[in-house]
Scaffold this active site. Structure first.
Site, PDB file in Angstrom:
ATOM      1  N   ASP A   1       0.851  -1.184   0.000  1.00 27.11           N
ATOM      2  CA  ASP A   1       0.000   0.000   0.000  1.00 27.11           C
ATOM      3  C   ASP A   1       0.887   1.233   0.000  1.00 27.11           C
ATOM      4  O   ASP A   1       2.032   1.195   0.449  1.00 27.11           O
ATOM      5  CB  ASP A   1      -0.931   0.025   1.209  1.00 27.11           C
ATOM      6  CG  ASP A   1      -2.149   0.918   1.000  1.00 27.11           C
ATOM      7  OD1 ASP A   1      -2.389   1.357  -0.147  1.00 27.11           O
ATOM      8  OD2 ASP A   1      -2.866   1.195   1.969  1.00 27.11           O
ATOM      9  N   GLY A   2       0.343   2.314  -0.526  1.00 28.61           N
ATOM     10  CA  GLY A   2       1.027   3.595  -0.546  1.00 28.61           C
ATOM     11  C   GLY A   2       0.101   4.669  -0.027  1.00 28.61           C
ATOM     12  O   GLY A   2      -1.120   4.510  -0.033  1.00 28.61           O
TER      13      GLY A   2
ATOM     14  N   HIS B   1      -9.284  -0.549   2.479  1.00 27.26           N
ATOM     15  CA  HIS B   1     -10.060  -0.224   3.685  1.00 27.26           C
ATOM     16  C   HIS B   1     -11.294  -1.116   3.790  1.00 27.26           C
ATOM     17  O   HIS B   1     -12.392  -0.659   4.071  1.00 27.26           O
ATOM     18  CB  HIS B   1     -10.436   1.257   3.703  1.00 27.26           C
ATOM     19  CG  HIS B   1      -9.248   2.145   3.517  1.00 27.26           C
ATOM     20  ND1 HIS B   1      -8.318   2.364   4.505  1.00 27.26           N
ATOM     21  CD2 HIS B   1      -8.811   2.837   2.436  1.00 27.26           C
ATOM     22  CE1 HIS B   1      -7.379   3.157   4.053  1.00 27.26           C
ATOM     23  NE2 HIS B   1      -7.648   3.451   2.801  1.00 27.26           N
TER      24      HIS B   1
ATOM     25  N   GLU C   1       2.349   3.797  -4.231  1.00 27.48           N
ATOM     26  CA  GLU C   1       1.730   2.494  -4.534  1.00 27.48           C
ATOM     27  C   GLU C   1       2.674   1.654  -5.394  1.00 27.48           C
ATOM     28  O   GLU C   1       2.864   0.462  -5.148  1.00 27.48           O
ATOM     29  CB  GLU C   1       0.390   2.689  -5.253  1.00 27.48           C
ATOM     30  CG  GLU C   1      -0.683   3.360  -4.439  1.00 27.48           C
ATOM     31  CD  GLU C   1      -1.407   2.441  -3.465  1.00 27.48           C
ATOM     32  OE1 GLU C   1      -1.004   1.273  -3.285  1.00 27.48           O
ATOM     33  OE2 GLU C   1      -2.403   2.912  -2.875  1.00 27.48           O
TER      34      GLU C   1
ATOM     35  N   ASP D   1      -1.421  -0.287   5.028  1.00 27.77           N
ATOM     36  CA  ASP D   1      -1.896   1.085   5.106  1.00 27.77           C
ATOM     37  C   ASP D   1      -1.338   1.769   6.351  1.00 27.77           C
ATOM     38  O   ASP D   1      -0.863   2.906   6.287  1.00 27.77           O
ATOM     39  CB  ASP D   1      -3.426   1.123   5.111  1.00 27.77           C
ATOM     40  CG  ASP D   1      -3.966   2.536   5.207  1.00 27.77           C
ATOM     41  OD1 ASP D   1      -3.744   3.317   4.252  1.00 27.77           O
ATOM     42  OD2 ASP D   1      -4.594   2.875   6.228  1.00 27.77           O
TER      43      ASP D   1
ATOM     44  N   ASP E   1      -4.292  -2.665  -3.382  1.00 29.96           N
ATOM     45  CA  ASP E   1      -5.571  -1.969  -3.581  1.00 29.96           C
ATOM     46  C   ASP E   1      -5.434  -0.858  -4.630  1.00 29.96           C
ATOM     47  O   ASP E   1      -6.318  -0.038  -4.782  1.00 29.96           O
ATOM     48  CB  ASP E   1      -6.117  -1.422  -2.263  1.00 29.96           C
ATOM     49  CG  ASP E   1      -5.241  -0.351  -1.637  1.00 29.96           C
ATOM     50  OD1 ASP E   1      -4.235   0.078  -2.249  1.00 29.96           O
ATOM     51  OD2 ASP E   1      -5.556   0.084  -0.516  1.00 29.96           O
TER      52      ASP E   1
END
Length: 156
Positions: free
Chosen positions: A9-10, A122, A49, A132, A72
């Site tokens: 994740d970024g 999320h 990301e 995250d 994501d």
């Protein structure tokens, strides 16, 4: 069967703004799990990301590893899994955002057998939620690095 799962994740506040990435690398069936993260003073969400995926792949020590990258980020997953990145490469990444990172991605991508899986962010996915947290923590840390290409070029 994938032997390694990489979750990524970024994050960026302000986009552009301070940002970071989080990576979890798990070796399937062994219990091995490692976390990585890094923060930058000025960057974008898309750069973070993509950098998360790159760093995860660069941590692999055995060429030809069968990897599942779980992200994501439609930006990363679609460009890689649908082959769009190769069209950009054929054109020398002319007028493409994040060309520096896509070139770095292709170099490491070609050393392994990589599949991608997109998941909704999320959405209570444990590894994605942890990535995250790592990305946000890295983006707000006291020792932020310089995303030199972005700061010099000013492109996403």
């Amino acid at each position: 069967m994938h032997t390694v799962h990489i979750y990524t994740d970024g994050a960026a506040k302000g986009n552009p703004g301070p940002g970071g990435y989080g990576v979890i690398l798990e070796q399937v069936g062994t219990g091995y799990r490692k976390e990585f993260y890094e923060g930058f003073r000025l960057t974008t969400n898309n750069r973070m990301e993509l950098l998360a995926v790159i760093v995860g792949l660069e941590k692999l020590t055995k060429p030809g590893t069968s990897v599942l990258v779980v992200s994501d980020s439609k930006y990363v997953v679609d460009r890689a899994s649908k082959g769009w990145v190769f069209g950009g490469e054929k054109k020398g990444f002319k007028d493409r955002k994040n060309a520096d990172l896509w070139k770095r991605f292709l170099k490491i991508y070609r050393q392994h057998k990589v599949d991608f899986k997109w998941i909704k962010g999320h959405n209570q996915h444990p590894q994605n939620e942890r990535c995250d947290q790592l990305a946000v923590m890295a983006s707000t840390g006291p020792d932020l690095h310089i995303d030199a290409f972005y700061e010099q070029q000013g492109e996403e």
